[in-house]
Structure formats: structure tokens, C-alpha cells
Design a protein around this motif. Sequence first.
Motif, short mmCIF file in Angstrom:
data_model
loop_
_atom_site.label_atom_id
_atom_site.label_comp_id
_atom_site.label_asym_id
_atom_site.label_seq_id
_atom_site.Cartn_x
_atom_site.Cartn_y
_atom_site.Cartn_z
N PHE A 137 -35.39 0.16 -73.63
CA PHE A 137 -34.55 -1.04 -73.65
C PHE A 137 -33.53 -1.05 -72.52
N GLY A 138 -33.68 -0.15 -71.55
CA GLY A 138 -32.70 -0.06 -70.48
C GLY A 138 -32.52 -1.37 -69.73
N ALA A 139 -33.62 -2.11 -69.51
CA ALA A 139 -33.54 -3.38 -68.77
C ALA A 139 -33.43 -4.58 -69.70
N ALA A 140 -33.34 -4.35 -71.00
CA ALA A 140 -33.26 -5.44 -71.98
C ALA A 140 -32.26 -5.08 -73.09
N GLN A 141 -31.08 -4.63 -72.68
CA GLN A 141 -30.09 -4.18 -73.66
C GLN A 141 -29.55 -5.31 -74.53
N ASP A 142 -29.60 -6.55 -74.02
CA ASP A 142 -29.10 -7.68 -74.81
C ASP A 142 -29.89 -7.84 -76.12
N LEU A 143 -31.14 -7.42 -76.13
CA LEU A 143 -31.94 -7.54 -77.36
C LEU A 143 -31.39 -6.67 -78.48
N LEU A 144 -30.70 -5.59 -78.13
CA LEU A 144 -30.17 -4.68 -79.14
C LEU A 144 -28.99 -5.27 -79.89
N ARG A 145 -28.45 -6.39 -79.42
CA ARG A 145 -27.32 -7.01 -80.11
C ARG A 145 -27.76 -7.91 -81.26
#
Length: 333
Positions: A137-145
Amino acid sequence: MEALLILAGAVLLVLGWVWLVISAIRLSVGRMLFALLAAPLTLLVRGRGYPVWPRLLLLLGILGILLGATQLYQHQPERLDQLLSGRWAVSASAASDLQGTIMGQPFAPERIVWRGEDLVFEEGPADRVRRALTIRFGAAQDLLREPTIERLPSDDGAWPELILQWYTGALSAPGLRKVTEGYSLSLDLAEPVDGRVEGRIHLHLPTIYSTWLTGRIELSSAPAWLQERVKTEQLEQLELHKVAEQAAADATKEKNPPLQWQELSLLALMDEPQLFSGSRVRLTTWSGRTHLGIFKELSEEERLILAQARGPHQIELHFHMLDIRKVEARNDL
């Protein structure tokens, strides 16, 4: 294929064994007992009266089992270890909750861990990983919110990177493939309970990859991003509760003059904002939402700045004048 060979070999072995025992009934008691207790050894003796066809079935069964076991050792040695040690039933039960395939090979993860921003699924001994699937998820950290992570092939925006690792045989190099988009992913993790996290995952890659993973997952420890998200959600709920309590208190005070709200002119606010700086105001937007706070000033972009206390911190809300229906101030201030 390996399992089919072993199963077919076992069936042929049993059929040949039973056939040989029935055929040996007409022979002496000793030869019949020998066929009953050690039928495969009859392949090594000649001239004892044992028929050929049952022993041929025995031979084919033994060859099928050996060939299947050899291929299983080359492709999945840990499966053969489980089979020989009698732990195959336990393994099948554990794999029922979470299972899938990687590049066409059966995949039943035995370890699920978060490593930084990576969700890792591994199969095989810790010192010799046979197959692994990593979601980065390094390039898609917004998904973790978000409470639930959803990605469909038609979605725009950042995608987690998938790393596929698999083992093709004892004499072959491990396979490695990266997939950056075009797959379907649904990942739902519940709030941590006693430090443990449960959830579900559904992952399907395009047909060319022959890779999918679905079922229930369980983490022994909560990742840092999930702990932070839960904390933020709790603070937001607490702030909403405080705002509701304040609104109720304000409504009660409005019933007792002179503690009433007085509507202010937006033009007056824009012309002389310093006159109202520090006043407690109630702002209502055209969408019907109400915000309570302290009026600070107008920003350089002519936006009204409202300060609100959130625990030990203070946040600032910026409102465009065209979005404001009315602004009220307490006449006791």
C-alpha cells in the motif's frame, strides 16, 4: 495431478491386493496368508501359483503412488511431509477459511502479517517460503483511511502493488510477478480486540495470472495505521457528541433572555472583521449544516475562519461566503 496419481495408484493397489487374496484361496493356507499380509512381496517371487493380472494391478498401483509422490516432492515438498506425517487432515481444515491459487498452484497461507505498509500472506516453513502474496500500500496509502478497501478494474486512482511469489520445482528458480492494476480487491478489517484483528479478503486477478485469494483472515497484532484510524474515528465521535451537547446547552440558554442569538450581516463581517474577532458564533450553510465556534478572521481568499476546540487541540474551518446562509452571534458577548 500429483494427488490424482497417488489416488489412482492407491485404488489400483487395493483392487490388486483384494483380487490376489481371493485368487490365493485355492492355494495352500500359507500362500494365502502371505498374499493377505504382504501382497506386494509376491511381485518378487515366481512359480508359487499366484496369478499374473492381480500382481500387475499391484505393480501399476505402486508405480502410480511412487510417481505421484515424486512429483509432489518436486513441486510441493511440504505437502508430502504433511501427508507422510499424518497432518494432511489438519492442513485441509486450516485451509478451509482462507484459500486460493498463485499462478495456478494451490495456495493456503499459513501466516498473515503486516510488515510496514505491506500485507503479506505466506505458505510453507518460515525459513523456506513456498508461495507468498504481498499487497503493498506504499503508493496507495489513502485507501488505508477507509473502513473497507475496495478496488475494481474500472476504478481510477492509486492501486496497491501485488507481488506474487511461487516455487515451480526443486531444480527451477522461484517465480516472481508484479501486478499494479486491473484486479479486484475487497479487504475489510474490524477494530482490534485484545490486540487481534479479524477480517475478510476477496482478491481476483485477471485470468492470465490464475491467481485468487478469498476467505477469513486473522492478524495477531494490529498494524499502526489501523490503530491510528480507530483513534481518529473515536475522536470524531467524541467531538460530534460534544457539539451535540453544546447545541443542546445553547438551545436551553436561548430560552432565558438575554442569552440569545443575533444574526450578523455578512457584509459587515467582510468590511470590518476585526469588530467580531473572538466572538462566539453559530454559522449555518446553505446545505443546512450548523457549526459552532469562535470567529477568528477572514483569510486572504476572503474565507471566514471558524475555530473549534477538539480535545487538547484546535482546528480551523474555512467557509466561502457564497456557502454561508447566515451567521449569528451571542448577544451577551
